[in-house]
Design an enzyme around this catalytic site. Structure first.
Site, short mmCIF file in Angstrom:
data_model
loop_
_atom_site.label_atom_id
_atom_site.label_comp_id
_atom_site.label_asym_id
_atom_site.label_seq_id
_atom_site.Cartn_x
_atom_site.Cartn_y
_atom_site.Cartn_z
N ASN A 79 0.87 -1.19 0.00
CA ASN A 79 0.00 0.00 0.00
C ASN A 79 0.90 1.23 0.00
O ASN A 79 1.50 1.57 1.03
CB ASN A 79 -0.89 -0.05 1.24
CG ASN A 79 -1.86 1.10 1.30
OD1 ASN A 79 -1.87 1.98 0.43
ND2 ASN A 79 -2.68 1.13 2.33
N ARG A 84 -2.73 -2.07 -3.27
CA ARG A 84 -3.98 -1.37 -2.94
C ARG A 84 -4.02 -0.08 -3.77
O ARG A 84 -3.11 0.75 -3.67
CB ARG A 84 -4.01 -1.01 -1.46
CG ARG A 84 -5.25 -0.26 -1.13
CD ARG A 84 -5.24 0.25 0.28
NE ARG A 84 -6.54 0.83 0.57
CZ ARG A 84 -6.79 1.50 1.67
NH1 ARG A 84 -5.88 1.67 2.57
NH2 ARG A 84 -7.98 2.00 1.86
N HIS A 114 -13.17 2.13 0.93
CA HIS A 114 -13.07 1.07 1.95
C HIS A 114 -13.69 -0.23 1.44
O HIS A 114 -14.15 -1.05 2.24
CB HIS A 114 -13.78 1.44 3.27
CG HIS A 114 -13.16 2.56 4.04
ND1 HIS A 114 -13.92 3.50 4.70
CD2 HIS A 114 -11.88 2.89 4.25
CE1 HIS A 114 -13.12 4.36 5.30
NE2 HIS A 114 -11.86 4.01 5.04
N ARG A 118 -11.96 14.54 9.10
CA ARG A 118 -12.82 14.92 7.97
C ARG A 118 -14.24 15.20 8.44
O ARG A 118 -14.76 14.49 9.30
CB ARG A 118 -12.87 13.79 6.94
CG ARG A 118 -11.63 13.71 6.08
CD ARG A 118 -11.67 12.50 5.17
NE ARG A 118 -10.69 11.51 5.59
CZ ARG A 118 -10.63 10.26 5.14
NH1 ARG A 118 -11.52 9.83 4.26
NH2 ARG A 118 -9.70 9.43 5.56
#
Ligand code: AMP
Length: 394
Positions: free
Chosen positions: A9, A84, A173, A232
């Site tokens: 990743n 990923r 996700h 966020r």
């Protein structure tokens, strides 16, 4: 095929890695190269005995860090690399063997994920030089949500926004929602059916999964839509942007920055983005922390209730992610806010299911919807999808 898959990743200055065999067993050879491109670059991780290491890699770039990772694989050579990739646009509905054409398509979606896709691509390029002989597979965060129907993915905007610019809801996700909903179908007597999944970590999202397919989710064009997250904001009035610009003279970059980096739990509490600290301070009576916890849980419950409209039948809810797996307080509060759904929380099971614990937290024998905690394994899912992709294409 039992040989391990190396899951990578890549961020702009980091590489997370894990070597995963087909049994998905733990502990794994795994770690993180961070602060790449700076004098403080380093690799930290665990060996097969579960012992931690930290190795300084001053000035290392992605390729140097990958060489250091290779040295840490204890001679267990992977059969493939699974990457990923954050955004696969509409093109990728499942994992893809990386070819020149696939790289171009990932590049073409960079406008939709300007922070993530270029870093993911840089990671693929570096990996192709270090592991030149291995097949590489791209696994997309968005792919699981490509089964959303138009009523869930279209914004009420002029059609050309979608047809000419790809502006729609994509969701993120995906590997996590896919992993936990699949696992619930294995663990629960209800099997595949209607599940609501709540991935609650630094980033948070919910999804409605019907018979193994995502039918709606809380994140949208970007991972900013939906729930309150660590830093966020999640949903705000779309009129906020114009208001901040016209009334306060804020630039687009400033607005983007405040909504992504200074809002959420951090913004509401005025303290921290870390849920552990929010819970502690809320218990001590800190007003900002109490409010942050209240808004966070309320918005999750509201989102789950909204997503239930996508399911013909509700079989249960699944909590996962750092907060979902470790916070009995958040889980209990969310379920309390949904009394009309008929959940029946087993308080003892809820309190006991933390730190990697997996299991039902609803009362045994209850006929209403179930409640589960299922630790997510995004890397395990990426390894699995990488293997499945190889079996299909090689
Ligand atoms: P993740 O992004 O999945 O690693 O999740 C990170 C979030 O999980 C942070 O907000 C942490 O504060 C939260 N978290 C981790 N452990 C706990 C815990 N024991 N109780 C509450 N929140 C936790």
């Amino acid at each position: 095929m039992n040989a391990p898959v190396l899951v990578i990743n890549c961020g702009s200055s980091s590489i997370k890695y894990a070597l995963i065999d087909s049994t998905l067993e733990t502990p794994r050879l795994a770690g993180l190269a961070e602060r790449l491109g700076t004098p403080q670059a380093r690799l930290k991780g665990k060996n097969s005995a579960g012992e931690s290491f930290i190795q300084a890699l001053p000035g290392a770039d992605h390729a140097k860090a990958l060489n250091a990772i290779l040295d840490r694989l204890e001679g267990r050579l992977p059969v493939a690399v699974g990457h990923r990739i954050v955004h696969g646009g509409e093109r990728f509905t499942q994992a893809a063997l990386i070819t020149g054409d696939v790289l171009e398509a990932i590049q073409a979606t960079a406008a939709l994920a300007p922070l993530h896709n270029p870093a993911n691509l840089a990671g693929i390029e570096a990996t192709q030089t270090v592991f030149a002989e291995l097949p590489q597979v791209a696994v997309f965060d968005t792919a699981f949500h490509q089964t959303l129907p138009p009523k869930a993915y279209r914004y009420a905007l002029p059609e050309a926004f979608y047809t000419e610019h790809g502006i729609r809801r994509y969701g993120f996700h995906g590997t996590s929602h896919a992993f936990v909903s699949r696992r619930a179908a294995e663990l629960s007597e209800r099997g595949e059916g209607g599940w609501l999944t709540a991935h609650l970590g630094n980033g948070c999202s919910t999804a409605a999964v019907w018979q193994g397919k995502s039918v709606d989710t809380s994140m949208g064009l970007t991972p900013l839509e939906g729930l309150v997250m660590g830093t966020r904001s999640g949903d705000v009035d779309p009129g906020l942007h114009a208001h901040l610009h016209r009334q306060l003279g804020w630039s687009l970059d400033e607005i983007d920055d405040v909504l992504n980096k200074r809002s959420g739990l951090l913004g509401l509490s005025g303290l921290t983005n870390d849920m552990r600290e929010i819970e502690e301070k809320a218990l001590e009576g800190h007003a900002g922390a109490s409010l942050a916890l209240e808004v966070f849980c309320y918005r999750i419950a509201k989102s789950l209730a909204a997503l239930s409209c996508a399911l013909p039948v509700l079989d249960g809810v699944i909590f996962t992610g750092g907060i979902g797996e470790n916070s009995p307080i958040v889980r209990a509060r969310v379920l309390e806010l949904l009394p009309h759904f008929g959940f029946a929380l087993d308080d003892a099971a809820n309190e006991a299911t933390i730190r990697g614990g997996e299991g039902a937290i609803g009362k045994a024998g209850h006929t209403g919807p179930e409640a589960w905690v299922i630790p997510t394994d995004e890397e395990g899912r990426i390894a699995l999808e990488t293997r499945q992709c190889l079996e299909t294409f090689l």
